[in-house]
Design an enzyme around this catalytic site. Sequence first.
Site, PDB file in Angstrom:
ATOM      1  N   ARG A 120      34.870 -18.726   0.287  1.00  0.00           N
ATOM      2  CA  ARG A 120      34.939 -17.663  -0.913  1.00  0.00           C
ATOM      3  C   ARG A 120      33.825 -17.003  -0.734  1.00  0.00           C
ATOM      4  O   ARG A 120      32.533 -17.369  -1.235  1.00  0.00           O
ATOM      5  CB  ARG A 120      35.695 -17.563  -2.473  1.00  0.00           C
ATOM      6  CG  ARG A 120      35.536 -17.210  -3.628  1.00  0.00           C
ATOM      7  CD  ARG A 120      37.246 -16.094  -2.808  1.00  0.00           C
ATOM      8  NE  ARG A 120      37.362 -15.687  -4.442  1.00  0.00           N
ATOM      9  CZ  ARG A 120      38.320 -14.695  -4.162  1.00  0.00           C
ATOM     10  NH1 ARG A 120      38.695 -14.271  -2.713  1.00  0.00           N
ATOM     11  NH2 ARG A 120      38.781 -13.474  -5.140  1.00  0.00           N
ATOM     12  N   THR A 397      45.427  -9.322   3.149  1.00  0.00           N
ATOM     13  CA  THR A 397      45.158 -11.352   3.155  1.00  0.00           C
ATOM     14  C   THR A 397      46.089 -11.152   4.554  1.00  0.00           C
ATOM     15  O   THR A 397      46.406 -11.230   4.351  1.00  0.00           O
ATOM     16  CB  THR A 397      44.898 -11.187   2.146  1.00  0.00           C
ATOM     17  OG1 THR A 397      44.858 -10.765   0.186  1.00  0.00           O
ATOM     18  CG2 THR A 397      44.829 -13.024   1.938  1.00  0.00           C
ATOM     19  N   THR A 415      40.571 -13.139   3.905  1.00  0.00           N
ATOM     20  CA  THR A 415      41.052 -11.662   2.648  1.00  0.00           C
ATOM     21  C   THR A 415      39.822 -10.725   2.376  1.00  0.00           C
ATOM     22  O   THR A 415      38.685 -11.231   2.706  1.00  0.00           O
ATOM     23  CB  THR A 415      41.398 -11.617   1.948  1.00  0.00           C
ATOM     24  OG1 THR A 415      42.150 -10.207   1.733  1.00  0.00           O
ATOM     25  CG2 THR A 415      40.731 -12.433   1.229  1.00  0.00           C
ATOM     26  N   ASN A 417      39.693  -8.916   0.536  1.00  0.00           N
ATOM     27  CA  ASN A 417      40.840  -7.774  -0.372  1.00  0.00           C
ATOM     28  C   ASN A 417      41.795  -7.194  -0.023  1.00  0.00           C
ATOM     29  O   ASN A 417      42.627  -6.706   0.251  1.00  0.00           O
ATOM     30  CB  ASN A 417      39.684  -7.705  -1.636  1.00  0.00           C
ATOM     31  CG  ASN A 417      40.724  -7.103  -2.703  1.00  0.00           C
ATOM     32  OD1 ASN A 417      41.520  -8.472  -3.039  1.00  0.00           O
ATOM     33  ND2 ASN A 417      40.431  -6.635  -3.576  1.00  0.00           N
ATOM     34  N   ASP A 439      37.755  -8.788  -7.848  1.00  0.00           N
ATOM     35  CA  ASP A 439      38.883  -9.827  -8.533  1.00  0.00           C
ATOM     36  C   ASP A 439      38.500 -11.036  -9.796  1.00  0.00           C
ATOM     37  O   ASP A 439      38.614 -11.641 -10.463  1.00  0.00           O
ATOM     38  CB  ASP A 439      39.151 -11.301  -7.228  1.00  0.00           C
ATOM     39  CG  ASP A 439      40.077 -10.415  -6.262  1.00  0.00           C
ATOM     40  OD1 ASP A 439      40.540  -9.480  -6.636  1.00  0.00           O
ATOM     41  OD2 ASP A 439      40.593 -11.325  -5.423  1.00  0.00           O
ATOM     42  N   SER A 468      40.294 -16.587  -7.984  1.00  0.00           N
ATOM     43  CA  SER A 468      41.282 -15.933  -6.487  1.00  0.00           C
ATOM     44  C   SER A 468      42.796 -16.445  -6.750  1.00  0.00           C
ATOM     45  O   SER A 468      43.208 -17.370  -7.642  1.00  0.00           O
ATOM     46  CB  SER A 468      41.023 -16.537  -4.378  1.00  0.00           C
ATOM     47  OG  SER A 468      41.706 -16.397  -4.228  1.00  0.00           O
ATOM     48  N   SER A 469      43.652 -15.910  -5.865  1.00  0.00           N
ATOM     49  CA  SER A 469      45.274 -16.563  -5.718  1.00  0.00           C
ATOM     50  C   SER A 469      45.894 -17.074  -5.090  1.00  0.00           C
ATOM     51  O   SER A 469      46.986 -17.825  -4.415  1.00  0.00           O
ATOM     52  CB  SER A 469      45.903 -14.960  -6.322  1.00  0.00           C
ATOM     53  OG  SER A 469      45.962 -14.435  -7.463  1.00  0.00           O
ATOM     54  N   GLY A 489      49.600 -11.816  -0.709  1.00  0.00           N
ATOM     55  CA  GLY A 489      49.914 -10.407  -1.857  1.00  0.00           C
ATOM     56  C   GLY A 489      49.260 -11.078  -2.891  1.00  0.00           C
ATOM     57  O   GLY A 489      49.868 -10.645  -4.218  1.00  0.00           O
ATOM     58  N   GLY A 490      48.121 -10.750  -2.472  1.00  0.00           N
ATOM     59  CA  GLY A 490      47.609 -10.708  -4.014  1.00  0.00           C
ATOM     60  C   GLY A 490      48.154 -12.107  -5.071  1.00  0.00           C
ATOM     61  O   GLY A 490      48.198 -13.379  -5.306  1.00  0.00           O
TER      62      GLY A 490
END
Length: 585
Positions: A120, A397, A415, A417, A439, A468-469, A489-490
């Site tokens: 990340r 993403t 991603t 973002n 984020d 993050s998700s 998909g956030g």
Amino acid sequence: MNNFRRDSFILYAALVVAVLLSAFVSAETAGVHAADLPEPDRKAIFHPVYARNGMVVSEERYATEAGLQVLREGGNAVDAAVTVGFVLAVTFPRAGNLGGGGFMLVRLAETGEVVAIDYREKAPLAVTADTFLDSNGNVDTEKSRHSVLSAGVPGTVAGLAFALEKYGTIPLEKAIRPALLLAKKGFPVSENLARSLEDARGRMENEPESMRIFFKEGGEAYAPGETLVQKDLAETLKLISRHGPEAFYEGEIAAKISRFMSERGGLITERDLKEYRTALREPVRGTYRGYEIYSMPPPSSGGVHLVEMLNILEGFPLGEYGHNTARTINLMAEAMKFAYADRSEHLGDPDFKEVPVKELTSKEYAAKLGERMSPGRVTPSVRIKPGEMPREEGPDTTHFSVIDSKGNMVSNTYTLNFDYGSKITVPGTGILLNNEMDDFSMKPGEPNAYGLVGGSANAPEPRKRMLSSMTPTIVLKDGEPFLVTGSPGGSLIITTVLQIITNALDFGMNISEATNAPRVHHQWLPDKLRIEKGISRDTIRILTERGYTIETGNTMGSAQSIMKKGEFIYGASDPRRPGGLAEGY
Ligand code: DON
């Protein structure tokens, strides 16, 4: 037999042989031996792609094909995944990247161990709590989403190189080669890529370097079928393949990035790049109806909340209640609300604040939450001021899944973002910069682009990773491969992955059915239940009567999954976003 009949017989026989041969050859090129065809499942409404040895599923065909080629040549799943990761940076630039970051989960067949690679992005050293606020103390989304400030220190190159070095078998140069060729020689622009570039044009027009690469001179768009060459990106890939990730983090590329940052008032310095490190983490673990779940730990919220929701739902016989019935959706939505409420409070970078992973993923905690749930009961999400509507999810993403013949599995989500990240390309590198800083939770209770709220655990701090998700996930049964899945998909990622798993395990769906089935989503704030097309009006009426505010919006997520059952490997690329490819051999 007279001559005429004999000739026709020979002709006919030759034809049959030719047809059979061509069927065999085309089946083989598609990765499937004709002789291997299993009986079609007459109860299945969608049939997944299948193979026996290995499979790659991604959102872009060149990437899938390059990864599959690596597997065919004897490379392992990590070799293939790293190859796919680099190719997507060229052929799927809206999300595939060198200038972003992500997460990779790997199951190692030899030891049965599952590891989590965290690459990340990190906040640059110069970030402060006020970097993204305006003079009145309000969040300035122009800064956090659309400026050079929006970029975190990229992790992708370090992460992919780390994975290959530690778990792969081929040299970096070989893993980069297909990407390098595609960047250098170009590839035909797909309908999908042409459209997404057109969508990005508005913001890109402020960035001459991005326009120079992704549009023709004068700003004309590439038409589908025309060739997109990315010379600078090819040069960047060449440097990385020759000198390793150091070329990116310390060499020429680092110098270009930091020079550009200082010219444009950005924060990333040579020191930030030099100090970037990939982190190897313990995956989040859980169990669901006898299957073992492995998913991404913090700084992703994905794994923790996936397991939390599964634990809650395990207390209810969803299979008996039925797929997408009002009762099942009701229970799922309540579980989702509890999980996303916890997310806003407890989740952040574990290197900065201890995250109560054990507690949040324990069966006892889930049982306590489950006591507040029963079919028919709806608890409104009232305690905190409602968040903004989440932004309509863009195709940004991307996830890919790989399995090889030994049972090594890779689940990777990475991603920039937004689509094309900040839309800013570092001159002379072909590298699009992420806008991942958005984020972070810039101000307590203030929603980010996905309507997600947070607090101090996810406030921006130097070197910290933004929450993050992304939820790359691996499911095993008795220690053996069962499922690799994940999605873009956030905020919708975690619930998309949840439903792939419940669809498979509670409702007995094959991987195509589990992927295609209509999805639902609730994220606590805003207090709305989002549903896709395909849920019956009767169900919607019952849910509305129970107190849900229902919204039918765009589709949710784009899952790229592989399921192993018996001797066969099955794959499905989500039809919600065209252009993906599941292929095996
Ligand atoms: O890390 C995250 O959770 C987000 N930056 C992911 C963004 C995303 O999935 C957008 N995709 N559709």
